[in-house]
Design a protein around this motif. Structure first.
Motif, PDB file in Angstrom:
ATOM      1  N   SER A  95       0.645  -0.932  -0.014  1.00 58.46           N
ATOM      2  CA  SER A  95      -0.376   0.002  -0.286  1.00 58.46           C
ATOM      3  C   SER A  95       1.002   1.269  -0.241  1.00 58.46           C
ATOM      4  N   TYR A 112       5.342   9.832  12.673  1.00 61.04           N
ATOM      5  CA  TYR A 112       4.640   8.301  13.695  1.00 61.04           C
ATOM      6  C   TYR A 112       6.198   7.967  14.598  1.00 61.04           C
TER       7      TYR A 112
ATOM      8  N   LEU B  72       2.734 -16.053  17.137  1.00 62.85           N
ATOM      9  CA  LEU B  72       2.064 -14.824  17.839  1.00 62.85           C
ATOM     10  C   LEU B  72       2.262 -15.567  19.606  1.00 62.85           C
TER      11      LEU B  72
ATOM     12  N   ILE C  58      -0.939  -5.074  25.149  1.00 60.59           N
ATOM     13  CA  ILE C  58      -0.703  -5.911  23.528  1.00 60.59           C
ATOM     14  C   ILE C  58      -2.021  -5.107  22.623  1.00 60.59           C
ATOM     15  N   THR C  68      -0.330  -0.436   4.998  1.00 54.80           N
ATOM     16  CA  THR C  68       0.776   0.398   6.003  1.00 54.80           C
ATOM     17  C   THR C  68       0.989   1.745   6.458  1.00 54.80           C
ATOM     18  N   ARG C  69      -0.015   2.698   5.664  1.00 57.05           N
ATOM     19  CA  ARG C  69      -0.104   3.661   6.475  1.00 57.05           C
ATOM     20  C   ARG C  69      -0.996   3.597   8.448  1.00 57.05           C
ATOM     21  N   ARG C  71      -1.590   0.882   9.595  1.00 56.98           N
ATOM     22  CA  ARG C  71      -1.013  -0.375  10.246  1.00 56.98           C
ATOM     23  C   ARG C  71      -0.504   0.457  11.661  1.00 56.98           C
ATOM     24  N   LEU C  72       1.143   1.095  11.125  1.00 55.52           N
ATOM     25  CA  LEU C  72       1.841   2.016  11.280  1.00 55.52           C
ATOM     26  C   LEU C  72       1.171   3.167  12.445  1.00 55.52           C
ATOM     27  N   SER C  73       0.389   3.693  11.828  1.00 55.37           N
ATOM     28  CA  SER C  73      -0.235   4.694  12.802  1.00 55.37           C
ATOM     29  C   SER C  73      -1.209   3.721  14.261  1.00 55.37           C
ATOM     30  N   GLU C  75       0.419   1.262  15.181  1.00 55.78           N
ATOM     31  CA  GLU C  75       0.733   0.553  16.279  1.00 55.78           C
ATOM     32  C   GLU C  75       1.807   1.912  16.576  1.00 55.78           C
ATOM     33  N   THR C  76       2.203   2.911  16.211  1.00 54.15           N
ATOM     34  CA  THR C  76       2.931   4.348  16.967  1.00 54.15           C
ATOM     35  C   THR C  76       2.099   4.057  17.704  1.00 54.15           C
ATOM     36  N   LEU C  79       2.945   2.037  20.648  1.00 53.97           N
ATOM     37  CA  LEU C  79       3.681   2.115  21.668  1.00 53.97           C
ATOM     38  C   LEU C  79       4.206   3.476  22.561  1.00 53.97           C
ATOM     39  N   ARG C  80       3.335   4.689  22.099  1.00 49.83           N
ATOM     40  CA  ARG C  80       3.494   5.965  22.646  1.00 49.83           C
ATOM     41  C   ARG C  80       2.754   5.909  23.398  1.00 49.83           C
ATOM     42  N   HIS C  84       2.895  -2.519  23.926  1.00 50.40           N
ATOM     43  CA  HIS C  84       3.229  -3.598  22.826  1.00 50.40           C
ATOM     44  C   HIS C  84       2.580  -4.047  21.708  1.00 50.40           C
ATOM     45  N   ILE C  86       1.366  -6.991  18.461  1.00 52.38           N
ATOM     46  CA  ILE C  86       2.241  -8.063  18.029  1.00 52.38           C
ATOM     47  C   ILE C  86       1.359  -8.586  16.760  1.00 52.38           C
ATOM     48  N   GLY C  87       1.373  -9.070  15.518  1.00 48.47           N
ATOM     49  CA  GLY C  87       0.154  -8.992  14.476  1.00 48.47           C
ATOM     50  C   GLY C  87       1.246  -9.944  12.988  1.00 48.47           C
ATOM     51  N   MET C 308      -3.397   9.156  14.233  1.00 50.23           N
ATOM     52  CA  MET C 308      -2.827   8.771  15.379  1.00 50.23           C
ATOM     53  C   MET C 308      -2.661   8.897  16.957  1.00 50.23           C
TER      54      MET C 308
END
Lengths: 336, 336, 336
Positions: A95, A112, B72, C58, C68-69, C71-73, C75-76, C79-80, C84, C86-87, C308
């Motif tokens: 993507s 991020y 996982l 988690i 990706t956009r 998902r990373l949002s 995940e970030t 994390l912030r 944690h 997983i995925g 985010m």
């Protein structure tokens, strides 16, 4: 033996890498490289102390093509500094790559992450990425797959084995035409000086003229070109092996004949100094026989560790996080 | 009811798994398995207390073929111990597999990680991996995809439901020929003894002779072979269901006829004891009707949790990290 | 200027999102959306304070197709908050999708994670997922790829730029037929009222009737439909741009002719208010010229950050973790 550190007088501000992107090692001064070498050694000795240094920071690993070795090294480096990791690798990035420019992806990810490691099949991608955002971008390989942290790993391995990166006789063996890793290493060592390069390759895979010119242009480095590894191995302080790839040759016979000449094995190693260090950027195919792995001169798996340590040094520097107990400006170590 | 723990007198040193690789359960003694069962139960009751036990440790999940469920589980186990995770899964590993040996990959990763979980399509890969490095390597499935932590999950589920893994009548149902999970479970239970196995399968998918021989060789385990689940379900303390895969049959008709015989549904479950536990290694296709999920006898999703807890117990043990409040040598629980 | 917050009197309990799944924004009340907007703003100003709020929690990102956009949002965001992740993403999920139902995968993952973000190519997948387990499930896109946290990001960007999400004239430009992001934004804004929508599209890509009906059904929202961006851009407080996809047109000529009409560039921007905000769900192709990026009216990369922050607000809420210093029930901000 006292460490020999490149003879440059530095002011503290010269070390400052905060916020800096590193696309090639031209982005890092010789004093800064020395600083990173010292920092990596400190980290190696103080892993527990630095384990929370980058707490709350996030590394994004944007790997448009897979390179598991490099990606895991960056990720481990960040985790061992106490930071977090997000990212994608290869097939996952569908993507992102679908019609979106590298610049837009970077501008997104800059929301991020605090630092980016990027690998991309196209030469120049890392430069474009670094120009797109204010956060530091580290080139993890684009196009020819030379990348600055590989060379930093090589330097750290020499430093670790010899306590210096100067006053050495270094053999580089195999594919010297296409092996960009060795080109980058030579160029960087020439900035520090006092290295004798022994260039060992078949005539089909000789060092390009521009690299030879770079050595000539240095004040104190020299080189010789040879085709026979066994004839010179006894002179070397370090031997940097590279892959000889089948597709570089016109025919199978040439490949097979030459390949074996440049395989390092226990027999050839008998001719070498007991303190010689064997380096290799990995992955190896068969240019170093596995029997060499248990020889104390084998330094190529150490090189992996040194790569991770240099990535810790570099990322902590560009992030501007302090490493507890580390003297940023250690004048004792910076001397002529 | 007081827990029954396998009747072995242990010295503390017998528990020591620090630095140990686990390729098969032969790498773990019966007392060590009991120790891991006790540890997993402790972890289950003390998740907050153990949440930083492995702080600073790194697990590498090297999954040469995807197995999301298992990956996982390992990753969650490490995160819930406070450690970090790096790794690759399936398509990501292109650069690793490209011509590099498993041994070299492991020697590289050993510079990044403190423990490895490896899954590989080739039988023996985990053994090769474990021989290549000094850090502990845990087999997450190679070749036949039997792996020790699956069996540990099965044992933990029996322990959790019955407070013992002996003195049970256990039915194993479905594909007993190719289902390596049940072979491993039987072999491990035979090390503890006092289990009656009821082997329920079509004649085409009977238990291999070597497993039957293993049961016969045990002092106190017995078995019977039957083809009808409903005829025996009322006798069972636990029923371990397995997939009956279409490709095991010569023709579609045989498959369809047999498949339904071995599907567990609410009707068959009416014949079972109210305390019977239903296990399944997952993923299921249709061999357990979803109507069974809400029955308190369904233990297969608990099994997933128990798998994670046993991986926490095993990884903390091979890493040698202490779990706050856990008595390493609880002699009260180790008795005849 | 004082913030205008939607005029609803709330009791504290109305804010309670603990344990709630969010498949569409219908799962979140207007007061709860206001609460999330206030929470996101708090988080933005207090990132260090909230950095351990979800310690030990988690998030599982189950991305059956890559994004990706998004998902990373997610995940970030986790994390912030100190949690944690997983995925799996796309190609990695082979073993999960192989014959296993979404319900079974969720029941498995519920043993590992405390909250799930799911993306799936099939409409309704997120609803099935949320019904399968007790832990909160957040829809990260299924079928048409509208997802509630995208709309929350859009709202947060309006709130951030104007300190309100009402009393605005909002242009929506481009593909209004298939762009589900704008449908969802309109429907949500209609719940708050007092917005004038200017619907700017070629006649081939007009807003569907059911969305127009939704606006008409609102007490205080209105709309007008136009085809010319330049004619109305001067009236707008915000301009929401969307992609005009080639495959929506019968022929290349129509596409090329229309496309350029709806490209926002510096020339068109000269006609707009100096305070207008330009939004875009990203990724863009060429519907916003890159020269616009440096204009202070460009808000689309801010939108990424706001996404985010809203995911942090939402996940902390459904997890029921407290954000240090945040007033859950700030009546001062909730007023007519």
């Amino acid at each position: 033996m006292a460490d020999k550190i490149p003879p440059v007088q530095l002011s503290k501000s010269q070390f400052n890498l905060v916020g800096r992107s590193v696309v090639t090692l031209d982005d890092v001064s010789a004093p800064q490289i020395s600083y990173l070498l010292r920092k990596a050694r400190y980290i190696s000795d103080h892993l527990p102390e630095v384990s929370q240094a980058a707490a709350g920071k996030i590394l994004a690993t944007l790997f448009y093509e897979p390179s598991t070795r490099t990606r895991l090294s960056f990720e481990t480096a960040m985790l061992r500094l106490g930071g977090h990791v997000i990212g994608f690798a290869g097939a996952q990035n569908a993507s992102v790559s679908k019609g979106e420019s590298i610049a837009d992806t970077l501008k997104t990810v800059a929301n991020y992450a605090d630092v980016v490691a990027i690998r991309h099949p196209k030469e120049g991608a890392a430069l474009v990425a670094s120009k797109s955002v204010d956060i530091p971008v580290i080139n993890a390989g684009d196009g020819g797959h030379m990348h600055p942290t590989q060379t930093l790993a090589d330097l750290a391995t020499l430093q670790s084995r010899f306590s210096r990166i100067t006053d050495l006789t270094i053999g580089l063996c195999g594919d010297l035409t296409f092996g960009r890793t060795v080109h980058s290493l030579i160029e960087t060592l020439c900035r520090f000086g006092n290295v004798k390069f022994v260039l060992i390759s078949p005539k089909e895979l000789k060092m390009p003229q521009y690299v030879l010119d770079r050595i000539k242009a240095s004040q104190s480095c020299t080189y010789e070109e040879v085709t026979d590894l066994t004839a010179v191995i006894g002179d070397l302080d370090a031997l940097y092996m590279t892959r000889v790839q089948k597709e570089r040759f016109f025919n199978e016979d040439d490949y097979l004949r030459l390949r074996d000449t440049y395989i390092l094995d226990a027999a050839k190693l008998k001719l070498a100094k007991p303190t010689m260090a064997v380096l290799h950027p990995l992955p190896r195919v068969n240019e170093i026989a596995t029997e060499v792995d248990s020889d104390p001169r084998a330094a190529y798996f150490e090189q992996v560790k040194n790569g991770m340590l240099m990535r810790m040094a570099l990322m902590s520097s560009v992030l501007g996080v302090k490493l507890p107990g580390f003297a940023e400006d250690d004048t004792k170590e910076v001397r002529a």
